[in-house]
Design a protein around this motif. Structure first.
Motif, PDB file in Angstrom:
ATOM      1  N   SER A 281      47.285  49.842  64.447  1.00 13.64           N
ATOM      2  CA  SER A 281      47.214  48.465  64.346  1.00 13.64           C
ATOM      3  C   SER A 281      46.581  47.646  62.999  1.00 13.64           C
ATOM      4  O   SER A 281      47.185  47.004  62.157  1.00 13.64           O
ATOM      5  CB  SER A 281      46.737  47.612  65.495  1.00 13.64           C
ATOM      6  OG  SER A 281      46.697  46.158  65.341  1.00 13.64           O
ATOM      7  N   VAL A 282      45.237  48.495  62.798  1.00 15.47           N
ATOM      8  CA  VAL A 282      44.776  48.217  61.534  1.00 15.47           C
ATOM      9  C   VAL A 282      45.142  48.528  60.447  1.00 15.47           C
ATOM     10  O   VAL A 282      45.544  47.931  59.183  1.00 15.47           O
ATOM     11  CB  VAL A 282      43.179  48.610  61.416  1.00 15.47           C
ATOM     12  CG1 VAL A 282      42.535  48.514  60.169  1.00 15.47           C
ATOM     13  CG2 VAL A 282      42.337  47.910  62.595  1.00 15.47           C
ATOM     14  N   ALA A 283      46.086  49.799  60.346  1.00 16.48           N
ATOM     15  CA  ALA A 283      46.901  50.254  59.333  1.00 16.48           C
ATOM     16  C   ALA A 283      47.993  49.377  59.096  1.00 16.48           C
ATOM     17  O   ALA A 283      48.276  49.148  57.738  1.00 16.48           O
ATOM     18  CB  ALA A 283      47.470  51.640  59.655  1.00 16.48           C
ATOM     19  N   LYS A 284      48.563  48.936  60.067  1.00 19.89           N
ATOM     20  CA  LYS A 284      49.726  47.898  59.732  1.00 19.89           C
ATOM     21  C   LYS A 284      49.307  46.692  59.072  1.00 19.89           C
ATOM     22  O   LYS A 284      50.031  45.914  58.182  1.00 19.89           O
ATOM     23  CB  LYS A 284      50.417  47.525  61.139  1.00 19.89           C
ATOM     24  CG  LYS A 284      51.691  46.553  60.989  1.00 19.89           C
ATOM     25  CD  LYS A 284      52.355  46.339  62.482  1.00 19.89           C
ATOM     26  CE  LYS A 284      53.405  45.425  62.188  1.00 19.89           C
ATOM     27  NZ  LYS A 284      54.090  45.172  63.504  1.00 19.89           N
ATOM     28  N   GLU A 285      48.236  46.296  59.468  1.00 15.18           N
ATOM     29  CA  GLU A 285      47.674  44.895  58.696  1.00 15.18           C
ATOM     30  C   GLU A 285      47.096  45.103  57.417  1.00 15.18           C
ATOM     31  O   GLU A 285      47.170  44.069  56.567  1.00 15.18           O
ATOM     32  CB  GLU A 285      46.377  44.329  59.821  1.00 15.18           C
ATOM     33  CG  GLU A 285      46.927  43.938  61.247  1.00 15.18           C
ATOM     34  CD  GLU A 285      48.010  42.989  61.217  1.00 15.18           C
ATOM     35  OE1 GLU A 285      47.742  41.789  60.292  1.00 15.18           O
ATOM     36  OE2 GLU A 285      48.948  42.538  62.015  1.00 15.18           O
ATOM     37  N   THR A 286      46.633  46.119  57.113  1.00 17.39           N
ATOM     38  CA  THR A 286      45.931  46.243  55.821  1.00 17.39           C
ATOM     39  C   THR A 286      46.663  47.285  54.771  1.00 17.39           C
ATOM     40  O   THR A 286      46.331  47.099  53.334  1.00 17.39           O
ATOM     41  CB  THR A 286      44.498  47.046  56.212  1.00 17.39           C
ATOM     42  OG1 THR A 286      44.778  48.351  56.606  1.00 17.39           O
ATOM     43  CG2 THR A 286      43.591  46.162  57.121  1.00 17.39           C
ATOM     44  N   GLY A 287      47.574  47.823  55.222  1.00 24.95           N
ATOM     45  CA  GLY A 287      48.374  49.002  54.431  1.00 24.95           C
ATOM     46  C   GLY A 287      47.598  50.230  54.143  1.00 24.95           C
ATOM     47  O   GLY A 287      48.170  51.108  53.388  1.00 24.95           O
ATOM     48  N   LEU A 288      46.418  50.399  54.891  1.00 24.52           N
ATOM     49  CA  LEU A 288      45.935  51.651  54.747  1.00 24.52           C
ATOM     50  C   LEU A 288      46.638  52.716  55.611  1.00 24.52           C
ATOM     51  O   LEU A 288      46.875  52.417  56.571  1.00 24.52           O
ATOM     52  CB  LEU A 288      44.197  51.368  55.097  1.00 24.52           C
ATOM     53  CG  LEU A 288      43.251  50.724  54.220  1.00 24.52           C
ATOM     54  CD1 LEU A 288      42.119  50.281  55.032  1.00 24.52           C
ATOM     55  CD2 LEU A 288      42.989  51.299  52.996  1.00 24.52           C
ATOM     56  N   PRO A 289      46.342  53.864  55.273  1.00 24.33           N
ATOM     57  CA  PRO A 289      47.024  54.948  56.174  1.00 24.33           C
ATOM     58  C   PRO A 289      46.364  54.974  57.357  1.00 24.33           C
ATOM     59  O   PRO A 289      45.012  54.760  57.458  1.00 24.33           O
ATOM     60  CB  PRO A 289      46.737  56.237  55.325  1.00 24.33           C
ATOM     61  CG  PRO A 289      46.598  55.829  53.697  1.00 24.33           C
ATOM     62  CD  PRO A 289      46.021  54.565  53.975  1.00 24.33           C
ATOM     63  N   ALA A 290      46.971  54.914  58.681  1.00 26.06           N
ATOM     64  CA  ALA A 290      46.378  55.044  59.719  1.00 26.06           C
ATOM     65  C   ALA A 290      45.312  56.299  59.880  1.00 26.06           C
ATOM     66  O   ALA A 290      44.440  56.232  60.549  1.00 26.06           O
ATOM     67  CB  ALA A 290      47.444  55.300  60.961  1.00 26.06           C
TER      68      ALA A 290
END
Length: 449
Positions: A281-290
Motif C-alpha cells: 500500500s505504501v509503495a503504491k502511494e509513494t512510488g517506492l519499491p515495496a
C-alpha cells in the motif's frame, strides 16, 4: 520538493461551498445547513516511511476521517482533513509555527527543532506519540557509490559528504565521525542537501558519501546506486519518528487529537498484522519499491512501530539536544515540557506493544502475500537456491540491522554464515576470527549446505 495537498471529504456536506482555512482558523465557518466545519491540516512525509502510521498509510486507510465522522455524529460538527506532503520535517515545522498545520510527523532531531521554533515564535508544540523507532539507531546510514575506494568512516577525511543538516541522519554522521576520530567541522566538507539532491550528487560523483535517513539508504542500495559505509546502529543510540501537535490546537480540539491518535493506533495495528499488504500500500502511494518499504516496515523490519512514548526514546531525545546546540540550530530545548503523554493515555488506554525482538532472516518469494523467516543466515542461503526471489533480508551479525541479502557482506566462519551491512564490519569480524573469510553473495548461495 513541491508539496501535495489532498483533501478527503467527510461527510457529503463537505462538497457544499465552505469558507475554510487551515487549522482552527476554520472554526466557526458554516455551510448552508448551518453546521460548523472544522478543517484539520496534517503535515506528513510520504517517503519518510517510518512515519506512515501518522501519514501515508493512515491517509490511504481513511481511519482518521472515519474517527472524525463518528465524532461529528455526536458533536454536530463537520470535519475536513487536508493532508500536506513534504520531503523533510523542516517545512512542516515552518507551517506549524505559522498556524497552518495542526498535526505533523517527523524524525527525532527535527522534532527538537520543532519544539525550539514553536517556543521561540510563541506557537508551542507538543510531542504526543511515536511512529517507528529503532533502539540502536539503525534508521540512519552513511552510503557511498558502488566501487568507491572508501572502506570506513576514517576514509572520509578530506571528502565531501551530503546530508540534511538538522536531520537525524546528520546527527548520526556527526557522532559517527567523532567516534572515528574525525572532526565533523574540519575534517570533511559537509553539503546541506535535500535527500533527493544528495542522492543525485552521489550518482554524479560530486560528493563522496551520503548520510541519510529512511528510506533513502535502503532505496539506493536496492537500486544498486549505493553501498553501505556505516550502519547507524553501531552508535547504539535510539532513533525514532514521532507526532507533534500545535499546543493551541490540542487544547482547543482535544477530541480531534484523540481521534488522530486512535486512528494512528489502528493504522499501527494494521501494519503489524499485515506487514506485506501495508508495504504494498505504501509503495503504491509513494512510488517506492515495496521491497524497500518492507526492509524498514516489515515483520522483521529495521523499524518497530508503536505510538508509546517509551522512556528510552525520550532519554535519547535529551541526548540529541547538545548536538543541535553545537550546530547552532537550537539554543536549548526543554524536552520534558515538550513531551506530553496525556493525550495518548486518554485516547488509547491500551498497553504498549512489546519491544522489538532480534530480527531473523526473511524471504519474500514472487507471487506470495506473506514472507518466511529462518533461524539462521545459513538456512536463508539454502532456501535461496533455485527460488524465485522477490527480496531476501538478513540481519547484521552484530547490530541486528536488517539488510538486503544480496547487498550484505557475507562471511563464512567454519560451517556458519554471517552477514554484515558494511564491508568494514565484516572485516573487523574476520580479523578477530581466524579461518573466517569474506565471501561474495553468489558464492555464499552456491556454497551453503
Amino acid at each position: 520538493m513541491r508539496s501535495r495537498r489532498l483533501a478527503l471529504a467527510l461527510p457529503l456536506a463537505l462538497f457544499l461551498p465552505l469558507v475554510t482555512a487551515c487549522g482552527d482558523a476554520a472554526d466557526g465557518a458554516s455551510g448552508p445547513s448551518g453546521a460548523k466545519t472544522v478543517t484539520v491540516t496534517v503535515g506528513y512525509q510520504s517517503k519518510t516511511i517510518n512515519t506512515v502510521t501518522a501519514g501515508t498509510l493512515l491517509r490511504s486507510l481513511g481511519y482518521f476521517e472515519q474517527e472524525l465522522a463518528a465524532a461529528g455524529k455526536k458533536d454536530g460538527l463537520t470535519y475536513r482533513v487536508v493532508w500536506q506532503d513534504y520531503a523533510t520535517g523542516a517545512p512542516i515545522t515552518a507551517q506549524m509555527t505559522a498556524g497552518k498545520i495542526d498535526i505533523g510527523s517527523m524524525g527525532d532531531f527535527p522534532l527538537l527543532i520543532n519544539a525550539a521554533r514553536g517556543k521561540q515564535l510563541k506557537e508551542p508544540t507538543r510531542l504526543v506519540a511515536v511512529t517507528g523507532y529503532n533502539l540502536r539507531g539503525g534508521l540512519n546510514t552513511v552510503v557511498t557509490a558502488p566501487g568507491s575506494p572508501l572502506r570506513s568512516l576514517a576514509d572520509l577525511k578530506g571528502r565531501k559528504v551530503s546530508t540534511s543538516v538538522g536531520s537525524a541522519a546528520d546527527g548520526t554522521l556527526v557522532r559517527a565521525l567523532r567516534r572515528a576520530g574525525l572532526d565533523p567541522a574540519k575534517d570533511i566538507s559537509k553539503l546541506n542537501q535535500q535527500p533527493s539532491v544528495g542522492a543525485s550528487a552521489l550518482a554524479a560523483g560530486s560528493v563522496d558519501a551520503l548520510s541519510q535517513f529512511v528510506a533513502w539508504p535502503g532505496l539506493l542500495a536496492f537500486q544498486g546506486r549505493a553501498t553501505a559505509l556505516y550502519d547507524g546502529a553501531e552508535l547504539n543510540l535510539p532513533t525514532f519518528h514521532g507526532v507533534t501537535v500545535r499546543e493551541e490546537f490540542a487544547e482547543r480540539r482535544p477530541g480531534v487529537l484523540d481521534a488522530f491518535l486512535r486512528a494512528q493506533r489502528r493504522a499501527t495495528d494494521e501494519l503489524r498484522a499485515r506487514p506485506v499488504a501495508a508495504a504494498e500500500s505504501v509503495a503504491k502511494e509513494t512510488g517506492l519499491p515495496a521491497e524497500v518499504v518492507y526492509l524498514y516496515n516489515g515483520a522483521q523490519g529495521i523499524a518497530t512501530f508503536d505510538p508509546a512514548l517509551r522512556p528510552e526514546l525520550i532519554a535519547a531525545l535529551k541526548e540529541d539536544v547538545p548536538v543541535l546546540k553545537e550546530a547552532g540550530l537550537v539554543k536549548d530545548v526543554d524536552v520534558d515540557a515538550f513531551v506530553d503523554t496525556a493525550p495518548l493515555r486518554r485516547a488509547v488506554p491500551a498497553p504498549a506493544y512489546p519491544k522489538a525482538t532480534a530480527a531473523k532472516p526473511e524471504l519474500w518469494l514472487r507471487g506470495q502475500e506473506s514472507t518466511r523467516s529462518f533461524d539462521s543466515p545459513g538456512a536463508l542461503l539454502r532456501a535461496l537456491k533455485g527460488a524465485d526471489v522477490r527480496a531476501a533480508y538478513v540481519p547484521d551479525a552484530v547490530t541486528g540491522t536488517l539488510w538486503f541479502a544480496d547487498r550484505a557482506v557475507w562471511v563464512a566462519d567454519g560451517g556458519e554464515w554471517r552477514a554484515f551491512v558494511t564491508r568494514a564490519a565484516a572485516e573487523r569480524y574476520v580479523s578477530g576470527h581466524a579461518g573466517s573469510r569474506v565471501v561474495a553473495y553468489a558464492d555464499a548461495v552456491r556454497l551453503a549446505s
